[in-house]
Design an enzyme around this catalytic site. Structure first.
Site, short mmCIF file in Angstrom:
data_model
loop_
_atom_site.label_atom_id
_atom_site.label_comp_id
_atom_site.label_asym_id
_atom_site.label_seq_id
_atom_site.Cartn_x
_atom_site.Cartn_y
_atom_site.Cartn_z
N GLU A 162 66.83 6.95 102.92
CA GLU A 162 66.15 5.75 103.41
C GLU A 162 65.04 5.23 102.51
O GLU A 162 63.89 5.07 102.93
CB GLU A 162 65.62 6.02 104.83
CG GLU A 162 66.73 6.42 105.79
CD GLU A 162 66.24 6.82 107.17
OE1 GLU A 162 65.01 6.80 107.39
OE2 GLU A 162 67.07 7.16 108.02
N GLU A 269 76.19 8.97 109.75
CA GLU A 269 75.42 9.22 110.99
C GLU A 269 75.86 8.27 112.10
O GLU A 269 75.04 7.73 112.84
CB GLU A 269 73.92 9.05 110.72
CG GLU A 269 73.37 9.93 109.62
CD GLU A 269 71.86 9.82 109.45
OE1 GLU A 269 71.18 9.32 110.40
OE2 GLU A 269 71.35 10.22 108.41
#
Length: 363
Positions: A162, A269
Site C-alpha cells: 500500500e 485479498e
C-alpha cells in the site's frame, strides 16, 4: 491481543453509482442450489487461497474447510511487523512459524504477507530519533532476517504494501520514505528480499485499484518506475476489496492495464462487502439488489483474471474463507455480524457469488 489489528481504520471505497444492465449476464446468475460447495481449488486452474491465523488452526471446522477448498495460505496477521517486531529491534517469529508449519504439513503453499507497510513499524523505526545509518542498517537486517528465515518455503511475498495515496494522487509519505526516500525505501526492500529469498515471487501489493481508476493508474506507473530503477519486482498484488457498486467494466479495464506489464498478478485479498463504508445517507438497497451487485462484480473479476495469460495468473485469494472468518464481522474489525462478503457462508455453503466464480474458472 487484537486478532486483526491492521484492518481497523481502513478502506474508503469509491461510492460510484451503478446500473445493472439487463444484458449483464453475470448479474443474472442463479442462486446456488447445491448446499455443498465443490472445492474451489478443484475448479481453479491456478492456486486458490485464503487467509489463516493461529487461533483458527485449533478449529477443526476451519481446518476442514481450508484443506477442502484451498491450495494456498496467506498469514492474515502473524507476519505483519506489528507482530514480528518488538522494542529495541527485537524479533518474534513464533506465530508466523506456526502458520507456515501448518501449511507445510498440509501441503499448502504459502504467500508471505507483509514485509514493509506504511502503517506499521514507526514506533521502533522512529525516523525522528533513530540515526539514519542505524535506520538503514536495521531496515536491511529486518528484511533479510524475516524473508531469509523462510527461504525456499514461500511461493511469494508482499514486499511493499500500500504505497499509493488513498485517492491515487501520488504516494504515501511515511517513516520509511522520510528516512530512505520515497522510491528508495521500496527499491531497497525489493533488493533485500531478493537476496534473502531469490526464488520467491516478490509483489507490490495495493488496494482500491479496481475501485478508483486514478489509484490504479498511479500504482501501475509506480511499478514501471521501480522496475526501471532496478527493483526486482516479480508480481502485482491487487487486494480487490471490491466496492460492489462500481460501474460494470471497471474491474476488467484495470486488469487489462495491469496485464500489459507482463508480470504475474495476484488477486490477493478479495472480499466484497454488502454494506457501505461511511456516508451519511441511508442504504435503501434491498438484499436482493446487493447480492446481484456482488455476483456481477465478483464474476467480472473472476472472468478478467481468467482472461490473463496462464503465466500471469499467480493465485486467487479471498481475505478469509467463510463469512464468519472475515475481518468485517469481527468486533475488532468492522464489527458487522451480519456482513456476507465471501464466497462461502459461515457453514461453508456457497454464497451467490460462488457460482459466478465457479463458472468463470471453468470456462
Amino acid at each position: 491481543m487484537r486478532a486483526d489489528p491492521p484492518r481497523l481504520n481502513r478502506r474508503a471505497f469509491l461510492a460510484a453509482p451503478i446500473a445493472l444492465a439487463a444484458c449483464d449476464r453475470i448479474a443474472a446468475a442463479p442462486s446456488v442450489a447445491d448446499p455443498v460447495a465443490r472445492p474451489l481449488k478443484s475448479l481453479a486452474p491456478f492456486p486458490f487461497g485464503a487467509t489463516g491465523m493461529t487461533w483458527q488452526l485449533d478449529q477443526p471446522d476451519w481446518v476442514e474447510q481450508m484443506l477442502r477448498h484451498c491450495s494456498q495460505l496467506t498469514p492474515e496477521w502473524e507476519q505483519k511487523m506489528e507482530r514480528t517486531l518488538g522494542p529495541g529491534f527485537t524479533y518474534d517469529f513464533g506465530p508466523s512459524d506456526r502458520v507456515v508449519a501448518f501449511a507445510r504439513d498440509n501441503g499448502l503453499r504459502v504467500h508471505g504477507h507483509t514485509v514493509i507497510w506504511y502503517s506499521q513499524g514507526a514506533d521502533v523505526f522512529d525516523d525522528a530519533t533513530v540515526p539514519r545509518a542505524r535506520f538503514a542498517a536495521e531496515y536491511d537486517r529486518y528484511i533479510s532476517t524475516f524473508v531469509g528465515r523462510y527461504r525456499g518455503q514461500m511461493a511469494g511475498w508482499d514486499v511493499v504494501n500500500e504505497p499509493v495515496a488513498e485517492d491515487g494522487d501520488g504516494l504515501r509519505e511515511c517513516h520509511w520514505s522520510r528516512a530512505l526516500g520515497m522510491d528508495g525505501y521500496m527499491v531497497r526492500a525489493f533488493e533485500q528480499a531478493k537476496q534473502a529469498d531469490p526464488d520467491a515471487v516478490l509483489f507490490l501489493n495495493e488496494y482500491n485499484l479496481e475501485n478508483i481508476p486514478a489509484k490504479g493508474a498511479t500504482f501501475l506507473k509506480l511499478v514501471e518506475r521501480l522496475l526501471k530503477l532496478g527493483a526486482p519486482i516479480g508480481g502485482i498484488g491487487t487486494q480487490s476489496h471490491l466496492n460492489i457498486e462500481i460501474p460494470a467494466g471497471q474491474i476488467t479495464a484495470f486488469m487489462r492495464d495491469a496485464a500489459s506489464l507482463g508480470l504475474p498478478i495476484h488477486v490477493s485479498e478479495l472480499d466484497f462487502p454488502m454494506q457501505r463504508d461511511g456516508g451519511h445517507l441511508p442504504d435503501l438497497r434491498s438484499t436482493a439488489e446487493r447480492r446481484a451487485q456482488q455476483v456481477a462484480r465478483v464474476g467480472e473479476l473472476a472472468e478478467a483474471f481468467m482472461a490473463l495469460p496462464e503465466r500471469q495468473r499467480y493465485a486467487f485469494t479471498t481475505w478469509g474463507l467463510r463469512d464468519s472468518d472475515s475481518w468485517l464481522v469481527r468486533a475488532e474489525g468492522k464489527n458487522r455480524p451480519d456482513e456476507s462478503a465471501l464466497l462461502l457462508d459461515a457453514e461453508g455453503r456457497p454464497n451467490p457469488a460462488y457460482q459466478a466464480v465457479a463458472e468463470a474458472f471453468q470456462r
